[in-house]
Each structure stands twice: as C-alpha cells, then as structure tokens.
Design an enzyme around this catalytic site. Structure first.
Site: not given
Ligand code: BV8
Ligand code: ZN
Length: 248
Positions: A101, A103, A118, A126, A147, A149, A186-187, A212
């Site tokens: 998260n 937040d 994350h 910038c 910025c 720049c 919660g993920t 979850n």
């Molecule tokens: C990277 C920040 C590459 C920004 C986020 C194919 C297969 C595998 C991987 C990939 C693929 N294609 C691409 C990839 C890589 C990609 C990825 O994983 N894609 C996914 C979609 C398939 N990953 C990346 O790009 C990462 N970087 O791989 O770099 C690289 C490698 C080498 C060199 C250079 C580069 C970067 C990923 C980070 C992205 N940024 N967030 C922002 O927030 O704006 S992702 C964002 O979504 C979150 O940070 C989190 O990580 C992700 C998932 O969200 P969750 O937190 O799980 O939330 P969600 O809504 O999905 O689920 C909530 C859960 O809570 C639910 O299950 C629900 O049931 C439950 N819930 C709800 N209420 C409750 C509850 N549980 C309990 N109590 C409650 N009350």
């Molecule tokens: Zn700059």
C-alpha cells in the site's frame, strides 16, 4: 472467528512476525481496493494509469488520478486492523510490516517498522532529474507540476514495469525467510514480485496465515485462511494473544 491454538502458540513463542499487507487492510478505512467491483481498476485499467508511459502520454490525467487517491488517503483514518498490527509490537519481540500500500496508514496507526514495497503516494520526485518533492502542499494541487529542469513531477510509487526499491526488496525477502509467522492480509496475491513473499516464508518453515474475505492463489498453500475482514479478526487475535501472555 476463533484463531487456532496452533497460531496462538506460534505467536506466543515467535521471535519475528511479518505482516504482509495489500489494499484490503485499508478497505475498512474507506480506501478503495483495486479489484473490488467499485475498485480503482473497475473504472481505469492499471495499464492506463499506473505506468510511466501513461504518465508521459498524459501527465495531467495520471496526476489527477493520484491526487484523488491521495485526498482519500490523507482524509482516511487507520482502522482497527492497522491498530491491531501496531499493537502486536507490544507482544512480540520483532514485528515488521511489509506493505504494497502507498497510503501511509500503517505508520499513522503506530507501526514502527514498515517496508513500503511499492513506494508512497505522499512523496513525489522529478521524472527527469529525480529531485525529490515532498512538500505536502503539492498533494493538493490539481495541475501536474514541472521541476526547474522541465521534467514533470510524479508520485514516488512503483509503477507496472518498474523495479521495486532494491533495499526494500532485499530486507523484505530476508525477513520473510526468517519469519516464525507471516500474515498475508488483504491482498489478492496477484502482483509480482511482491506476491512471492508468503511463499518465501512457506519454503523456510514459516507459519503462513492468510486473512482475506475471499480466496486467492495463496489460499491453498497457506497453513490457515481466515475469511473475515482484517479489522475484525486482527483485534481478536491480538486480544487472545495478550490474554495468553498475561496468564503466563
Ligand atoms: C516488475 C503501486 C519488471 C502504484 C502497484 C505476468 C505474470 C506475472 C507478472 C507479470 C506479468 N506481466 C507483468 C508482470 C509484472 C507485473 C505484475 O505482477 N502484473 C500483474 C498485474 C500480473 N509487476 C510489475 O510490473 C512490477 N514490476 O515486475 O518489474 C522488471 C523486472 C526487471 C527489470 C525491470 C522491471 C511492479 C508492480 C507494482 C505495481 N504497483 N501499486 C499504485 O498503487 O498506484 S500494484 C497494486 O496492485 C498494489 O500495490 C498491489 O501490489 C497490487 C495488488 O493489489 P492488492 O493490494 O492485492 O489489492 P486488490 O484490490 O488486488 O486485492 C484486495 C484484496 O483484499 C482482495 O483479495 C479482497 O478480497 C481483500 N479484502 C478486501 N477487503 C478486505 C479484504 N481482506 C480482508 N479484510 C477486508 N476488509
Ligand atoms: Zn527535475
């Protein structure tokens, strides 16, 4: 909603507990998750917004999306789940929160050791010279800023296709491997490499508990799945652990 005796015993003797969290832990603070029906990605796809190409193509649109989310985050309050996680620190020698998260609610709830895998929506930099822009006043401006720049200023979060901060990754994977107990809270366990952390704990003998309201790819592999809201079940676990410790 009874936590198992095994879990309570493991916690009572734990050296290190890792709490790995996603958007679900902040849902009860009124912050939208990504995949729920009214979730952030229901309206926009991550490809459109949470990546650097989208920002370069339309910096104003992406900036506005983050401003709306940051507004909700700064107005939100930590919930009982965040507070229970912070209270764990009074009962267990070492507790580390590893969150996806952006937040800032774990720190606001009092957790003392939080790894932001994350990044954070409360910081900016910038895109050209990487100069930091952490002035809170920026979080209220609707116009994307430039910025000196000439580069655009962006949120300090990890976008799709971007590397996670190396120091955060190194520490997080080390802690997951050493954890006596790892809570996954919660993920959806869908975004990599963060989603690997509970499996690192499993491979190293850690006791993995998933909190979850739904099932995820982790569910079949976890030792326990507690299908309840984190804001309800975490205080329950902390309360029972505190009683156990007081009764000695
Ligand atoms: C990277 C920040 C590459 C920004 C986020 C194919 C297969 C595998 C991987 C990939 C693929 N294609 C691409 C990839 C890589 C990609 C990825 O994983 N894609 C996914 C979609 C398939 N990953 C990346 O790009 C990462 N970087 O791989 O770099 C690289 C490698 C080498 C060199 C250079 C580069 C970067 C990923 C980070 C992205 N940024 N967030 C922002 O927030 O704006 S992702 C964002 O979504 C979150 O940070 C989190 O990580 C992700 C998932 O969200 P969750 O937190 O799980 O939330 P969600 O809504 O999905 O689920 C909530 C859960 O809570 C639910 O299950 C629900 O049931 C439950 N819930 C709800 N209420 C409750 C509850 N549980 C309990 N109590 C409650 N009350
Ligand atoms: Zn700059």
């Amino acid at each position: 909603m009874q936590p198992s005796n095994t879990l309570l015993q493991r916690l009572a003797n734990a050296r290190l507990v890792v709490v790995f969290t996603g958007a679900g832990v902040s849902a009860e603070s009124g912050i939208s998750t990504f995949r729920s029906p009214d979730g952030l990605w229901a309206k926009f796809s991550p490809q459109e917004l949470a990546n650097v190409d989208a920002f370069l193509r339309n910096p104003q649109l992406v900036w506005e999306w983050y401003q709306a989310r940051r507004q909700a985050m700064t107005q939100a309050q930590p919930n009982a789940g965040h507070r229970a996680i912070a209270a764990l620190e009074t009962l267990i020698p070492k507790v580390v929160v590893i969150t996806q998260n952006i937040d800032g609610l774990h720190a606001r709830a009092g957790s003392g050791d939080v790894i932001e895998l994350h990044g954070s929506a409360l910081r900016n930099f910038c895109i050209q010279c990487r100069r930091r822009y952490d002035d809170p006043a920026l979080l209220t401006l609707q116009e994307v800023q430039q910025c000196q720049c000439g580069g655009f200023i962006r949120p300090d979060v990890v976008w799709f296709g971007e590397m996670l901060p190396a120091d955060a990754v190194e520490r997080a994977w080390q802690l997951a491997a050493e954890a006596t107990v790892l809570f996954s809270v919660g993920t959806s366990s869908l975004v990599w490499p963060a989603a690997e952390l509970p499996f690192v704990a499993l491979e190293n003998g850690g006791y993995v508990v998933e909190i979850n309201t739904e099932t995820t790819p982790l569910t079949p592999k976890a030792h326990e799945h507690l299908p309840f809201p984190s804001g309800a079940v975490l205080p329950e676990i902390v309360g029972m652990l505190r009683t156990m410790k007081e009764e000695g």
